[in-house]
Design a protein around this motif. Sequence first.
Motif, short mmCIF file in Angstrom:
data_model
loop_
_atom_site.label_atom_id
_atom_site.label_comp_id
_atom_site.label_asym_id
_atom_site.label_seq_id
_atom_site.Cartn_x
_atom_site.Cartn_y
_atom_site.Cartn_z
N LEU A 4 49.57 -4.52 66.37
CA LEU A 4 49.62 -5.87 65.77
C LEU A 4 50.66 -6.77 66.43
N LEU A 5 51.39 -6.27 67.42
CA LEU A 5 52.41 -7.09 68.07
C LEU A 5 51.80 -8.34 68.70
N ASP A 6 50.62 -8.21 69.29
CA ASP A 6 49.97 -9.39 69.89
C ASP A 6 49.76 -10.48 68.85
N THR A 7 49.35 -10.11 67.64
CA THR A 7 49.13 -11.13 66.61
C THR A 7 50.45 -11.76 66.18
N GLN A 8 51.51 -10.97 66.19
CA GLN A 8 52.83 -11.50 65.83
C GLN A 8 53.26 -12.58 66.83
N PHE A 9 53.17 -12.25 68.11
CA PHE A 9 53.56 -13.23 69.14
C PHE A 9 52.60 -14.42 69.17
N ALA A 10 51.33 -14.19 68.85
CA ALA A 10 50.35 -15.28 68.87
C ALA A 10 50.65 -16.35 67.82
N ILE A 11 51.15 -15.94 66.66
CA ILE A 11 51.42 -16.95 65.61
C ILE A 11 52.88 -17.40 65.58
N LEU A 12 53.74 -16.76 66.36
CA LEU A 12 55.17 -17.10 66.35
C LEU A 12 55.40 -18.55 66.74
N GLU A 13 56.07 -19.27 65.87
CA GLU A 13 56.56 -20.61 66.15
C GLU A 13 58.07 -20.52 66.05
N PRO A 14 58.77 -20.33 67.18
CA PRO A 14 60.23 -20.21 67.10
C PRO A 14 60.83 -21.41 66.38
N PRO A 15 61.89 -21.18 65.62
CA PRO A 15 62.52 -22.29 64.91
C PRO A 15 62.98 -23.39 65.87
N THR A 16 62.86 -24.61 65.41
CA THR A 16 63.31 -25.76 66.20
C THR A 16 64.73 -26.12 65.80
N ALA A 17 65.37 -26.95 66.60
CA ALA A 17 66.74 -27.37 66.32
C ALA A 17 66.84 -28.04 64.95
#
Length: 187
Positions: free
Chosen positions: A142-155
Motif C-alpha cells: 500500500l506504500l504506492d497509494t500512500q505516496f500517491a495521495i500525499l500532499e506535503p504540508p505547505t508553509a
Amino acid sequence: MTGFPEPQFAPAAPGAPTVVVVMGVSGSGKSTVAACLAERLGWAFVDGDSFHSAAHIAKMRAGHPLDDDDRAPWLAAIAAWIDLRLQAREPGIVVCSALRRAYRDALVRGRPEVRIAYLHGDRALIEARLAARRGHFMPASLLDTQFAILEPPTAEEGAVTVSVDAPAETVAATIAARLGLREAKPE
C-alpha cells in the motif's frame, strides 16, 4: 538544516496546551518518533491506529487502501481525542498519517494549539523500513497509494518538516526544538 522552510509560530498563551500531530506515510517512523517525543516531553501519547475500526484494519491488511468515507470516522475520533486533551488543558501527541491537507484541516482547523510534525523520508528508505517491519497490519504493497495521495504540508499550514534519516530520538529532539517545546524535568 534540512532545506525545508522553517515556519514562525506565534507563541502560545502561557499555560496553553499543545497537541502535536505526527504525520507521514506508513513506515516513516511516526509511532516510534511520537513515543520518543512523548517520553521526552512527559506528554500523553496515542497512536492514531488505535482509532481504526476492525473492519478498516482488515481492509488494509487485505491490501486495500481506505477511501475518504473510511477515513472520516477515524479522523473524527482523532479530532475528538485532541479536543479532550485541549479541554482538559493537558498536552498530548497523536500519530495520524494525515496525508492530505483536508485530513490535517479536520484535525487542526479551529484548534490553534495543535501543531503538525511531518516526517519526510525518501521512498527507498521508507520501502526498506516497511520490508523490515513485522506484525503490522499495513502491508508494504500500500506504500504506492500512500505516496500517491500525499500532499506535503505547505508553509501556510505551519508544520515542521523533519527528515527521518536519523535515529528516532534525534528526530524527536528536532521536533521539540523546532516547536519550542520544553522537555520534562527528570524526577
